[in-house]
Design a protein around this motif. Sequence first.
Motif, mmCIF file in Angstrom:
data_model
loop_
_atom_site.group_PDB
_atom_site.id
_atom_site.type_symbol
_atom_site.label_atom_id
_atom_site.label_comp_id
_atom_site.label_asym_id
_atom_site.label_seq_id
_atom_site.Cartn_x
_atom_site.Cartn_y
_atom_site.Cartn_z
ATOM 1 N N THR A 1 0.943 -1.245 -0.172
ATOM 2 C CA THR A 1 -0.104 -0.041 -0.026
ATOM 3 C C THR A 1 0.916 1.201 -0.110
ATOM 4 O O THR A 1 2.066 1.214 0.689
ATOM 5 C CB THR A 1 -0.920 0.097 1.241
ATOM 6 O OG1 THR A 1 -0.013 0.088 2.499
ATOM 7 C CG2 THR A 1 -1.921 -1.059 1.206
ATOM 8 N N GLU A 2 0.324 2.279 -0.693
ATOM 9 C CA GLU A 2 1.259 3.510 -1.024
ATOM 10 C C GLU A 2 1.264 4.225 0.295
ATOM 11 O O GLU A 2 0.309 4.369 1.164
ATOM 12 C CB GLU A 2 0.778 4.246 -1.911
ATOM 13 C CG GLU A 2 -0.624 4.720 -1.884
ATOM 14 C CD GLU A 2 -1.700 3.971 -2.232
ATOM 15 O OE1 GLU A 2 -1.352 2.754 -2.723
ATOM 16 O OE2 GLU A 2 -2.757 4.345 -2.754
ATOM 17 N N ALA A 3 2.413 4.968 0.649
ATOM 18 C CA ALA A 3 2.495 6.108 1.605
ATOM 19 C C ALA A 3 2.326 7.284 1.108
ATOM 20 O O ALA A 3 2.404 7.601 -0.030
ATOM 21 C CB ALA A 3 4.134 6.041 2.039
ATOM 22 N N PHE A 4 1.388 8.067 2.010
ATOM 23 C CA PHE A 4 1.106 9.508 1.661
ATOM 24 C C PHE A 4 1.809 10.503 2.530
ATOM 25 O O PHE A 4 2.038 10.167 3.729
ATOM 26 C CB PHE A 4 -0.297 9.676 1.908
ATOM 27 C CG PHE A 4 -1.226 8.771 1.246
ATOM 28 C CD1 PHE A 4 -1.696 7.555 1.475
ATOM 29 C CD2 PHE A 4 -1.922 9.187 -0.033
ATOM 30 C CE1 PHE A 4 -2.449 6.567 0.959
ATOM 31 C CE2 PHE A 4 -2.760 8.575 -0.999
ATOM 32 C CZ PHE A 4 -2.849 7.250 -0.230
ATOM 33 N N PHE A 5 2.466 11.515 1.756
ATOM 34 C CA PHE A 5 3.372 12.382 2.408
ATOM 35 C C PHE A 5 2.619 13.561 2.685
ATOM 36 O O PHE A 5 1.599 14.145 2.148
ATOM 37 C CB PHE A 5 4.564 12.730 1.507
ATOM 38 C CG PHE A 5 5.524 11.581 1.391
ATOM 39 C CD1 PHE A 5 5.385 10.451 0.492
ATOM 40 C CD2 PHE A 5 6.629 11.739 1.938
ATOM 41 C CE1 PHE A 5 6.116 9.442 0.229
ATOM 42 C CE2 PHE A 5 7.718 10.643 1.837
ATOM 43 C CZ PHE A 5 7.508 9.594 0.903
ATOM 44 N N GLY A 6 3.103 14.266 3.902
ATOM 45 C CA GLY A 6 2.878 15.546 4.065
ATOM 46 C C GLY A 6 3.446 16.675 3.397
ATOM 47 O O GLY A 6 4.441 16.134 2.503
#
Lengths: 114, 115
Positions: free
Chosen positions: A101-106
Amino acid sequence: EAEVAQSPRYKITEKSQAVAFWCDPISGHATLYWYRQILGQGPELLVQFQDESVVDDSQLPKDRFSAERLKGVDSTLKIQPAELGDSAMYLCASSLGWFGTEAFFGQGTRLTVV
Amino acid sequence: DQQVKQNSPSLSVQEGRISILNCDYTNSMFDYFLWYKKYPAEGPTFLISISSIKDKNEDGRFTVFLNKSAKHLSLHIVPSQPGDSAVYFCAASGRAGGGADGLTFGKGTHLIIQP
């Protein structure tokens, strides 16, 4: 739309001072990452949390850097003392925690050490 | 020792044409690959991913191809639009012990779409 919150956006600090960054991941995301991006390079992993436990901190300079995620939700990354070479973008990311699953960045914190 | 390499620091493409961004990796333990797009002063935004059991994944104008034997992947953008101008990062992940699956990034390719 859910997003990863980071603060501050920008930070200027003097060499040898302490500095801290805060991250609030997307709700329900068990995995939280801190990355550092030096200008002209790709992000490099500093530390990974699974809930409140550190899973990987092999690249974290532990003599001056520390990270915590006490309740398994938001996280703080601290540098003490800051050095000139620490000037970089510090990025927090979160994911559901399942492999693939992909990581979401701030939006990151731009740190300048003077 | 760079495990993920993007050998083109920049790429200029005419609007409407195909953009092809390339990425090579050396670690045979990587089995999940992602592309991120980044605008200045913002965090990376996820674009598309592919697992090692596939050789192609498509999402709208974006297609990622994976050639495991060559340890090479590419991102195709068709047609290219002005809003695609950004830095594109290739990233890879493998299932290390203890659940560690942090991403290893390339240095990025700056894509410039010319009107």
